[in-house]
Design an enzyme around this catalytic site. Structure first.
Site, short mmCIF file in Angstrom:
data_model
loop_
_atom_site.label_atom_id
_atom_site.label_comp_id
_atom_site.label_asym_id
_atom_site.label_seq_id
_atom_site.Cartn_x
_atom_site.Cartn_y
_atom_site.Cartn_z
N HIS A 33 1.92 -15.02 -2.79
CA HIS A 33 0.60 -14.89 -3.78
C HIS A 33 -0.21 -16.86 -3.76
O HIS A 33 -1.54 -16.75 -2.97
CB HIS A 33 1.08 -15.06 -4.96
CG HIS A 33 1.27 -13.86 -4.72
ND1 HIS A 33 1.34 -13.23 -6.42
CD2 HIS A 33 1.45 -13.10 -4.93
CE1 HIS A 33 2.29 -11.71 -6.46
NE2 HIS A 33 2.05 -11.36 -5.42
N HIS A 80 -4.71 -5.92 -4.56
CA HIS A 80 -3.46 -6.56 -4.82
C HIS A 80 -2.73 -6.17 -3.26
O HIS A 80 -2.76 -7.60 -2.70
CB HIS A 80 -2.46 -6.75 -5.58
CG HIS A 80 -1.44 -7.39 -6.16
ND1 HIS A 80 -1.42 -8.63 -5.76
CD2 HIS A 80 -0.37 -7.43 -5.50
CE1 HIS A 80 -0.76 -9.28 -6.27
NE2 HIS A 80 0.10 -9.09 -5.78
N ASP A 124 -1.35 -9.66 -1.29
CA ASP A 124 0.02 -9.91 -0.60
C ASP A 124 0.29 -9.87 1.14
O ASP A 124 1.21 -10.70 2.22
CB ASP A 124 1.24 -8.48 -0.71
CG ASP A 124 1.18 -8.74 -2.60
OD1 ASP A 124 1.33 -9.64 -2.54
OD2 ASP A 124 2.18 -7.75 -2.62
N HIS A 159 6.84 -5.45 1.69
CA HIS A 159 6.85 -7.03 2.60
C HIS A 159 7.47 -6.95 3.70
O HIS A 159 6.91 -7.78 4.94
CB HIS A 159 7.05 -7.98 0.93
CG HIS A 159 7.04 -8.55 0.27
ND1 HIS A 159 5.63 -9.62 0.15
CD2 HIS A 159 6.34 -8.02 -1.35
CE1 HIS A 159 4.96 -8.79 -1.18
NE2 HIS A 159 5.70 -8.64 -1.70
#
Length: 286
Positions: free
Chosen positions: A79, A237, A241, A264
């Site tokens: 973030h 969001h 990321d 991720h």
């Protein structure tokens, strides 16, 4: 080759908060850095534990992105990195008193505010803006990521939660600029499914999680402090990321990123493929 002046912060700024996974209070300090420093984390500056924000230093991608170098470790960096990258901060030293970056409200907003508090100034050296010249792909099971040549940095993201009707299928395509990031992406908070909570806690995660820094989805309902900030806040969001993870390439670049259900681990995998392609193209120019 495109380029612009390198940028750093005008002054040091600090922020204290709690890490979302380990639940430890931490002090975060952002400091100006010299030209060509890049984004560098430090855990114990006196012992020389410096962690450059680069793909080569990624050591974990379980529910967040973790970096490690010279014996130092720092987690949940995405973030903060998304805010620095999107606001064009190239050179900054980041000290964190604990192993995890404070979560703030679960979005990038607190870090954008920190950057504004510090101010940003141009430096004498330029930073080249790389341009992808051929597509690269990554796929694992239902996760698909691709990067195509483009004259801008654009993300088109599809999020599909067939088992949760409150999220369902969300799609967003957006050119990422500093302005669009600030308005459309930075405020969007991390989220979790209610039925994942026990699993996450058993793994020693979300020790600092609360409704002040995350949105919960249970069946067809939303559990949140206040309303969703956008009807499609979850997919926004996910884009946040992705920006943070791809910033670990270590240089600004232009490409159209298409993502379906990435996390991720897959973000980092695509980042490595993009970096390899950019390095190959740079060699051809020499």
């Amino acid at each position: 080759m495109l380029g612009r002046a390198q940028r750093t912060l005008k002054r040091k700024v600090c922020y204290s908060g709690v890490g979302v996974h380990f639940g430890k209070p931490a002090m975060l300090t952002l400091e100006p850095a010299e030209e060509n420093t890049g984004v560098v984390f430090s855990r114990h500056a006196a012992s020389g534990q410096y962690i450059p924000a680069r793909l080569a230093n990624v050591c974990g991608t379980g529910r967040s992105t973790t970096l490690s170098s010279q014996g130092g470790v720092v987690s949940t960096v995405e973030h903060l990195l998304a805010a620095l990258y999107s606001c064009g901060v190239d050179n900054v030293r980041i000290h964190c008193s604990e192993d995890e970056i404070p979560i703030g409200d679960g979005s990038s907003q607190v870090f954008v505010d920190l950057i504004d508090q510090a101010g940003v100034e141009e430096q004498g050296q330029t930073v080249p803006i790389a341009r992808l010249t051929h597509p690269v792909y990554y796929q694992h099971q239902d996760t698909i990521l691709a990067a195509f040549p483009s004259e801008e940095f654009k993300i088109s993201y599809t999020l599909h939660y067939s088992h949760n009707s409150a999220i369902g299928t969300q799609y967003r395509s957006q050119v990422i600029s500093e302005e669009s990031f600030r308005k459309e992406i930075a405020p969007c908070r991390t989220f979790a499914l209610y039925n994942e909570l026990c699993f996450l806690m058993e793994r020693g995660l979300i020790g600092g999680g609360c409704l002040g820094n995350a949105v919960l989805f249970k069946d067809d309902s939303v559990i949140s402090l206040g309303k969703l900030r956008f009807p499609d806040e979850p997919v926004r969001h996910k884009m946040l990321d992705l920006i943070g993870d791809l910033s670990l390439i270590g240089k600004p670049f232009l490409a159209h990123i298409i993502a379906v259900g990435s996390g991720h681990s897959s973000n980092i995998a695509l980042g490595n493929k993009i970096l390899e392609a950019l390095q190959y193209e740079q060699e051809l120019v020499k």
